[in-house]
Design an enzyme around this catalytic site. Structure first.
Site, PDB file in Angstrom:
ATOM      1  CB  SER A 193      -0.855  -0.022   1.151  1.00  0.00           C
ATOM      2  OG  SER A 193      -2.013   0.744   1.055  1.00  0.00           O
TER       3      SER A 193
ATOM      4  CD  GLN B 103      -2.017   7.245  -2.896  1.00  0.00           C
ATOM      5  OE1 GLN B 103      -0.959   7.684  -2.126  1.00  0.00           O
ATOM      6  NE2 GLN B 103      -3.314   6.588  -2.766  1.00  0.00           N
TER       7      GLN B 103
ATOM      8  CE1 TYR C 197      -3.867  14.371   3.058  1.00  0.00           C
ATOM      9  CE2 TYR C 197      -4.327  12.377   2.526  1.00  0.00           C
ATOM     10  CZ  TYR C 197      -3.681  13.147   3.444  1.00  0.00           C
ATOM     11  OH  TYR C 197      -2.896  12.881   4.349  1.00  0.00           O
TER      12      TYR C 197
ATOM     13  NE  ARG D 242      -5.500   3.575  -0.782  1.00  0.00           N
ATOM     14  CZ  ARG D 242      -4.791   3.082   0.317  1.00  0.00           C
ATOM     15  NH1 ARG D 242      -4.347   3.889   1.174  1.00  0.00           N
ATOM     16  NH2 ARG D 242      -4.469   1.783   0.286  1.00  0.00           N
TER      17      ARG D 242
ATOM     18  CG  LEU E 260      -6.695  -2.638  11.289  1.00  0.00           C
ATOM     19  CD1 LEU E 260      -7.624  -2.428  12.411  1.00  0.00           C
ATOM     20  CD2 LEU E 260      -4.973  -2.730  11.746  1.00  0.00           C
TER      21      LEU E 260
ATOM     22  NE  ARG F 236      -1.720   0.406  10.173  1.00  0.00           N
ATOM     23  CZ  ARG F 236      -3.235   0.763  10.699  1.00  0.00           C
ATOM     24  NH1 ARG F 236      -3.007   1.366  11.935  1.00  0.00           N
ATOM     25  NH2 ARG F 236      -4.275   0.212  10.171  1.00  0.00           N
TER      26      ARG F 236
HETATM   27  C1  LIG Z   1       3.447   5.331   7.237  1.00  0.00           C
HETATM   28  C2  LIG Z   1       2.250   5.534   6.692  1.00  0.00           C
HETATM   29  C3  LIG Z   1       2.236   6.123   5.450  1.00  0.00           C
HETATM   30  C4  LIG Z   1       0.741   6.132   4.791  1.00  0.00           C
HETATM   31  N1  LIG Z   1       0.886   6.957   3.349  1.00  0.00           N
HETATM   32  C5  LIG Z   1      -0.381   6.810   2.679  1.00  0.00           C
HETATM   33  C6  LIG Z   1      -0.028   7.192   1.352  1.00  0.00           C
HETATM   34  O1  LIG Z   1       0.844   7.920   1.032  1.00  0.00           O
HETATM   35  N2  LIG Z   1      -1.130   7.214   0.630  1.00  0.00           N
HETATM   36  C7  LIG Z   1      -2.410   6.421   0.901  1.00  0.00           C
HETATM   37  O2  LIG Z   1      -3.353   6.531   0.183  1.00  0.00           O
HETATM   38  N3  LIG Z   1      -2.349   6.112   2.275  1.00  0.00           N
HETATM   39  C8  LIG Z   1      -1.346   6.091   3.284  1.00  0.00           C
HETATM   40  N4  LIG Z   1      -1.382   5.389   4.219  1.00  0.00           N
HETATM   41  C9  LIG Z   1      -2.627   4.478   4.677  1.00  0.00           C
HETATM   42  C10 LIG Z   1      -1.971   2.919   4.095  1.00  0.00           C
HETATM   43  O3  LIG Z   1      -1.832   2.903   2.712  1.00  0.00           O
HETATM   44  C11 LIG Z   1      -3.406   2.062   4.626  1.00  0.00           C
HETATM   45  O4  LIG Z   1      -4.374   2.239   3.895  1.00  0.00           O
HETATM   46  C12 LIG Z   1      -3.649   2.037   5.909  1.00  0.00           C
HETATM   47  O5  LIG Z   1      -2.273   2.022   6.748  1.00  0.00           O
HETATM   48  C13 LIG Z   1      -4.426   0.993   6.463  1.00  0.00           C
HETATM   49  O6  LIG Z   1      -3.724  -0.423   6.072  1.00  0.00           O
HETATM   50  P1  LIG Z   1      -2.888  -1.189   7.252  1.00  0.00           P
HETATM   51  O7  LIG Z   1      -3.698  -1.483   8.425  1.00  0.00           O
HETATM   52  O8  LIG Z   1      -2.300  -2.331   6.403  1.00  0.00           O
HETATM   53  O9  LIG Z   1      -1.737  -0.134   7.448  1.00  0.00           O
HETATM   54  C14 LIG Z   1      -0.217   5.311   5.049  1.00  0.00           C
HETATM   55  C15 LIG Z   1      -0.268   4.547   6.186  1.00  0.00           C
HETATM   56  C16 LIG Z   1       1.040   4.555   7.028  1.00  0.00           C
HETATM   57  C17 LIG Z   1       1.232   3.452   8.182  1.00  0.00           C
END
Ligand SMILES: Cc1cc2nc3c(=O)[nH]c(=O)nc-3n(C[C@H](O)[C@H](O)[C@H](O)COP(=O)(O)O)c2cc1C
Length: 372
Positions: free
Chosen positions: A23, A102, A184, A232, A303, A326
């Site tokens: 992601s 992205q 955004y 997205r 998650l 994450r």
């Molecule tokens: C460090 C970090 C940076 C993120 N930056 C972006 C981003 O650049 N663009 C985006 O759409 N989501 C961003 N997110 C959200 C993640 O892509 C993801 O949708 C969100 O963390 C939920 O997924 P997870 O539970 O696997 O972490 C970010 C999340 C984290 C933890």
């Protein structure tokens, strides 16, 4: 045992080895929008993760489209060159993996401190800039309002997305995702909570989806036809009176008609009043609803942390792809362990072919070793 998670998938002509997508994740470590050696290390790790596709973080289409001073950009030659150089090295040292980027505009969330400095709005007098938005409504009630875009400003934003998409094509990137989520700019146009314009870009559903669809269509034209383009979205604002899953389905039908290849189904981010029922896979049902209603390829995210959980999401048809953030930072080799647990195979750098554990000796595809 055959695994759905580790089965191949195609987005237009782009072949993915498996359904795991890294992601997009902001690193807040760019300088003037330019990738640094931090990116080289970060990308190298994740390009060795054996996921099916890697997505480069939210990348700003102009300097004022950045969330923070540390956000990556793709708006001038220096940005393009820095990204090209670091990515080439990272890719050279990893098995082939499709790389998506992205493209994003922060809208009213721009001019923020990086998260580890508190993430607050930086006023102009302290080196920030005045962010733009559909309407002069601040993200938080105590903040000074953004500038509402006029017609010329809206046209300029569209052109900036197109220019960045052309740079991405020149860099040889494999796929492109438009960021229309998380509060955004493009999401701000969609949601009635942030868009209270009275011109052709606000008010009715048709008007609120106008700019995201115009940007999508213009980028689709600029981006090579054989390369996939996804979006997205925040499938719901989680706020009464905000953007809903029904709105999302109606938008996705139009995006699909305009040539959209996947919907990356996230949620929230527009309002501090949101009430998100956080828990394992809490956004998966949104991907499922969109997939069932429109038959578009969906990416579930949020998650998703366990191999069996990810396997079930793909096997049950809730989503075609699983995006993870994450859990992959915590363990960039997550796909290796998932493949071992599910009796599947991944491709690794040949230098690591000897690493397969005793309980999963065949987890590495094509590993051939000889010594004397
Ligand atoms: C460090 C970090 C940076 C993120 N930056 C972006 C981003 O650049 N663009 C985006 O759409 N989501 C961003 N997110 C959200 C993640 O892509 C993801 O949708 C969100 O963390 C939920 O997924 P997870 O539970 O696997 O972490 C970010 C999340 C984290 C933890």
């Amino acid at each position: 045992m055959s695994s759905a998670l580790f089965s191949p998938f195609k987005l237009r002509k782009l072949a993915l080895d498996n359904r795991i997508v890294v992601s997009p994740m902001c690193q807040y470590s760019a300088v003037d929008g330019r990738a640094t050696d931090w990116h080289l290390g970060h990308w190298s790790q994740l390009l060795q993760s054996s996921a099916g596709m890697f997505t480069i973080e939210a990348t700003a289409v102009s300097a004022t489209a950045r969330i923070t001073h540390g956000c990556l950009g793709l708006y001038d030659e220096a940005c393009e060159n820095a990204l090209s150089e670091r990515l080439a090295i990272a890719r050279r040292n990893a098995p082939p993996m499709p790389v998506a980027i992205q493209l994003a505009h922060a809208g009213r969330k721009g001019s923020s401190q990086v998260p580890w400095e508190g993430g607050q709005l930086i006023p102009r007098e302290s080196g920030g800039w005045t962010p733009v938005a559909p309407s002069a409504i601040p993200q938080l009630p105590n903040e000074s309002p953004p500038t509402a875009l006029d017609a010329k400003g809206i046209g300029q934003i569209r052109d900036e997305f197109v220019a960045a998409a052309k740079r991405a094509a020149r860099l040889g990137l494999d796929a492109l995702e438009l960021h229309c989520a998380h509060g955004y700019l493009l999401h701000e146009f969609l949601s009635p909570l942030s868009n209270q314009r009275t011109d052709a870009y606000g008010g009715s559903f048709d008007n609120r989806v106008r700019l995201p669809l115009e940007v999508f269509t213009a980028v689709r034209e600029a981006w090579p036809h054989d390369k996939p383009l996804g979006v997205r979205i925040s499938a719901t604002d989680w706020v009464d009176g905000g953007w809903t899953i029904e709105d999302s389905i109606a938008l996705v039908r139009r995006l699909k008609g305009a040539g959209c290849d996947w919907i990356d189904t996230s949620s929230g981010g527009i309002s501090p009043a949101q009430k998100i029922p956080l828990g394992p896979g809490y956004q998966v049902h949104l991907a499922r609803e969109i997939r069932r209603a429109t038959s578009i390829a969906t990416m579930a995210v949020g998650l998703i942390t366990e191999a069996k959980q990810a396997e079930a999401i793909v096997a049950s048809g809730d989503a075609d792809l699983v995006a993870m953030a994450r859990a992959l930072l915590w363990n960039p080799r997550w796909p290796w362990h998932a493949a071992a647990a599910l009796g599947a195979q991944i491709r690794t750098p040949q230098q690591y072919w000897r690493s397969a554990p005793r309980e999963a000796p065949n987890a590495i595809a094509n590993a051939k070793l000889g010594m004397r």
